[in-house]
Design an enzyme around this catalytic site. Structure first.
Site, PDB file in Angstrom:
ATOM      1  N   TRP A 208       0.819  -1.221   0.000  1.00  0.00           N
ATOM      2  CA  TRP A 208       0.000   0.000   0.000  1.00  0.00           C
ATOM      3  C   TRP A 208       0.849   1.265   0.000  1.00  0.00           C
ATOM      4  O   TRP A 208       0.522   2.252  -0.661  1.00  0.00           O
ATOM      5  CB  TRP A 208      -1.007   0.000   1.152  1.00  0.00           C
ATOM      6  CG  TRP A 208      -2.166  -0.911   0.834  1.00  0.00           C
ATOM      7  CD1 TRP A 208      -2.486  -2.076   1.468  1.00  0.00           C
ATOM      8  CD2 TRP A 208      -3.116  -0.775  -0.239  1.00  0.00           C
ATOM      9  NE1 TRP A 208      -3.566  -2.668   0.865  1.00  0.00           N
ATOM     10  CE2 TRP A 208      -3.981  -1.890  -0.178  1.00  0.00           C
ATOM     11  CE3 TRP A 208      -3.333   0.171  -1.246  1.00  0.00           C
ATOM     12  CZ2 TRP A 208      -5.031  -2.085  -1.083  1.00  0.00           C
ATOM     13  CZ3 TRP A 208      -4.378  -0.015  -2.142  1.00  0.00           C
ATOM     14  CH2 TRP A 208      -5.213  -1.127  -2.057  1.00  0.00           C
TER      15      TRP A 208
ATOM     16  N   ASP B 123      -1.006   6.754   6.281  1.00  0.00           N
ATOM     17  CA  ASP B 123      -2.176   6.009   5.802  1.00  0.00           C
ATOM     18  C   ASP B 123      -2.538   4.984   6.873  1.00  0.00           C
ATOM     19  O   ASP B 123      -1.927   3.927   6.961  1.00  0.00           O
ATOM     20  CB  ASP B 123      -1.828   5.317   4.477  1.00  0.00           C
ATOM     21  CG  ASP B 123      -2.940   4.386   4.000  1.00  0.00           C
ATOM     22  OD1 ASP B 123      -3.984   4.297   4.674  1.00  0.00           O
ATOM     23  OD2 ASP B 123      -2.753   3.747   2.946  1.00  0.00           O
TER      24      ASP B 123
ATOM     25  N   LYS C 136     -12.681  -0.701   7.280  1.00  0.00           N
ATOM     26  CA  LYS C 136     -12.077  -1.673   8.192  1.00  0.00           C
ATOM     27  C   LYS C 136     -12.579  -1.404   9.616  1.00  0.00           C
ATOM     28  O   LYS C 136     -13.456  -2.096  10.091  1.00  0.00           O
ATOM     29  CB  LYS C 136     -10.554  -1.636   8.089  1.00  0.00           C
ATOM     30  CG  LYS C 136     -10.076  -2.081   6.693  1.00  0.00           C
ATOM     31  CD  LYS C 136      -9.101  -1.116   6.128  1.00  0.00           C
ATOM     32  CE  LYS C 136      -8.707  -1.272   4.687  1.00  0.00           C
ATOM     33  NZ  LYS C 136      -8.746  -2.507   3.998  1.00  0.00           N
TER      34      LYS C 136
HETATM   35  N1  PMP Z   1      -4.441   1.924   2.077  1.00  0.00           N
HETATM   36  C1  PMP Z   1      -4.524   0.789   2.799  1.00  0.00           C
HETATM   37  C2  PMP Z   1      -3.582   0.591   3.949  1.00  0.00           C
HETATM   38  C3  PMP Z   1      -5.480  -0.171   2.478  1.00  0.00           C
HETATM   39  O1  PMP Z   1      -5.558  -1.302   3.188  1.00  0.00           O
HETATM   40  C4  PMP Z   1      -6.355   0.049   1.389  1.00  0.00           C
HETATM   41  C5  PMP Z   1      -7.425  -0.940   0.999  1.00  0.00           C
HETATM   42  N2  PMP Z   1      -7.352  -2.168   1.489  1.00  0.00           N
HETATM   43  C6  PMP Z   1      -6.210   1.244   0.664  1.00  0.00           C
HETATM   44  C7  PMP Z   1      -5.259   2.158   1.036  1.00  0.00           C
HETATM   45  C8  PMP Z   1      -7.097   1.532  -0.510  1.00  0.00           C
HETATM   46  O2  PMP Z   1      -8.386   1.780  -0.063  1.00  0.00           O
HETATM   47  P1  PMP Z   1      -9.613   1.922  -1.078  1.00  0.00           P
HETATM   48  O3  PMP Z   1      -9.851   0.569  -1.660  1.00  0.00           O
HETATM   49  O4  PMP Z   1     -10.713   2.404  -0.170  1.00  0.00           O
HETATM   50  O5  PMP Z   1      -9.224   2.925  -2.086  1.00  0.00           O
END
Ligand code: PMP
Length: 359
Positions: free
Chosen positions: A100, A171, A195
């Site tokens: 991520w 994040d 989450k």
């Molecule tokens: N950052 C992290 C740490 C994530 O776990 C996720 C999704 N699992 C995202 C960003 C992306 O999120 P989204 O699918 O809501 O764009």
């Protein structure tokens, strides 16, 4: 049969929250309407929004010089928003600990000057760990530092709060509200909601007010932090129902005593599962103990040909969504706040029985 959903997100929400939402679904607060049907400008909805913001501020001890923003576009929406709002003529430094943080950098690199530094490596046991903050090469004039305290896919978590002299952007999508953090050590915290907060699509931003001055008018209004703060998250129609559900989740957490007791429980849940993995000869996890995520626990079967048997039998036992992320394979159990300890006990029991049966 009780069902436990180990999905990484959208993930389990607290049963009590779902029951309350169900009860209020058609008639919220004697309005004769669903919250979903109320104008975002109505005094009724503004009360819902204000309750959510106030509850979150209490839960996380957010100081007065920070703003809480509800935005659209989930976690990835924020990858773009962070870059567009906060980049300057100096380099923005991205620190990579997994998939991520790497994706955040890829998105940011479309918008301006930034660099990526990999800060995880393998120890002598071939377990992945993150170098301590002191070893990160942070420049004094960086526009900001970006990192991901909990890598949802890789199961890598950084538990310390950072101490950098430049703005810190984190994040926290998959760790927010799972443990205490010192908000003052961060300048921007963002999270996709699906989450520990509520339904997907909603994103939460906690930003130190002085950074709002960086948002230029020329960036897309929908991503503009300053505008969103000025309009109290109502520049356009916000995801009202998602904000309502987030507020219910915050209230639920407050009623249970807040983040601290939840953190204690999360430690117990994670320890149960890691212990079962470490004691077995079928399952393994490849993250060094100091960086093992409490929220997302990947594990691998020594005999990969058993993967689909494992998943099918788990499902038959009411243990859902244990398939690992497609990028790394194996299994992954996500143990967010809404996962009761009973769910982890049931998973561990199943894993032990499975190992005996297939040894
Ligand atoms: N950052 C992290 C740490 C994530 O776990 C996720 C999704 N699992 C995202 C960003 C992306 O999120 P989204 O699918 O809501 O764009």
């Amino acid at each position: 049969m009780t069902v436990y959903n180990f999905c990484a997100g959208p993930a389990m929400l607290p049963v009590e929250v779902m029951q309350k939402a169900q009860k209020e679904f058609l008639n919220w607060n004697n309005t004769g309407c669903s919250v979903m049907e109320l104008s975002h400008r109505s005094s009724e909805f503004i009360a819902v929004y204000e309750n959510a913001v106030t509850a979150l501020k209490r839960l996380m001890s957010i100081p007065d010089d920070y703003s809480v923003l509800f935005m659209h576009g989930g976690g990835r929406g924020q990858f773009a928003a962070v870059a567009q709002n906060l980049m300057t003529d100096s380099e923005a430094q991205y620190f990579e600990t997994g998939s991520w943080s790497s994706a955040a950098y890829s998105e940011a690199s479309k918008f301006g000057l930034c660099s990526n530094q990999k800060v995880s490596e393998l120890n002598e046991l071939k377990q992945r760990y993150v170098r301590p903050f002191e070893k990160w090469n942070v420049q004094d004039n960086a526009a900001y530092v970006h990192y991901c305290p909990n890598e949802t896919v890789d199961g890598i978590e950084i538990f310390d709060d950072p101490e950098f002299s430049v703005p810190v952007v984190a994040d926290m999508s998959s760790t927010i509200l799972s443990r205490r953090i010192d908000v003052t050590k961060y300048d921007v915290i963002y999270a996709g909601a699906q989450k520990n907060i509520g339904p997907s699509g909603l994103s939460l931003v906690i930003i130190k007010n002085e950074l709002l001055e960086r948002s230029r008018e020329s960036i897309p209004s929908i991503l503009n932090y300053k505008l969103t703060a000025e309009k109290e998250s109502m520049f356009n129609t916000p995801p009202t129902y998602a904000i309502y559900l987030a507020g219910l989740v915050f209230d639920w957490l407050l009623e249970k005593g807040g983040v601290e007791p939840q953190e204690t429980l999360n430690v117990q849940k994670a320890e149960l599962l890691y212990k079962a993995i470490d004691e077995s000869s079928l399952y393994s996890n490849n993250v060094a103990p100091q960086n093992r995520s409490r929220m997302n626990i990947p594990f691998f079967l020594a005999d990969e040909s058993l993967n689909s048997v494992f998943l099918n039998e788990a499902k038959d036992n009411g243990l859902l969504a244990l398939k690992g992320h497609r990028m790394i394979g194996g299994m992954r159990a996500s143990l967010y706040n809404a996962m009761p300890i009973e769910g982890v006990v049931a998973l561990v029991k199943f894993m032990k029985e499975f190992e005996q049966k297939h040894a």
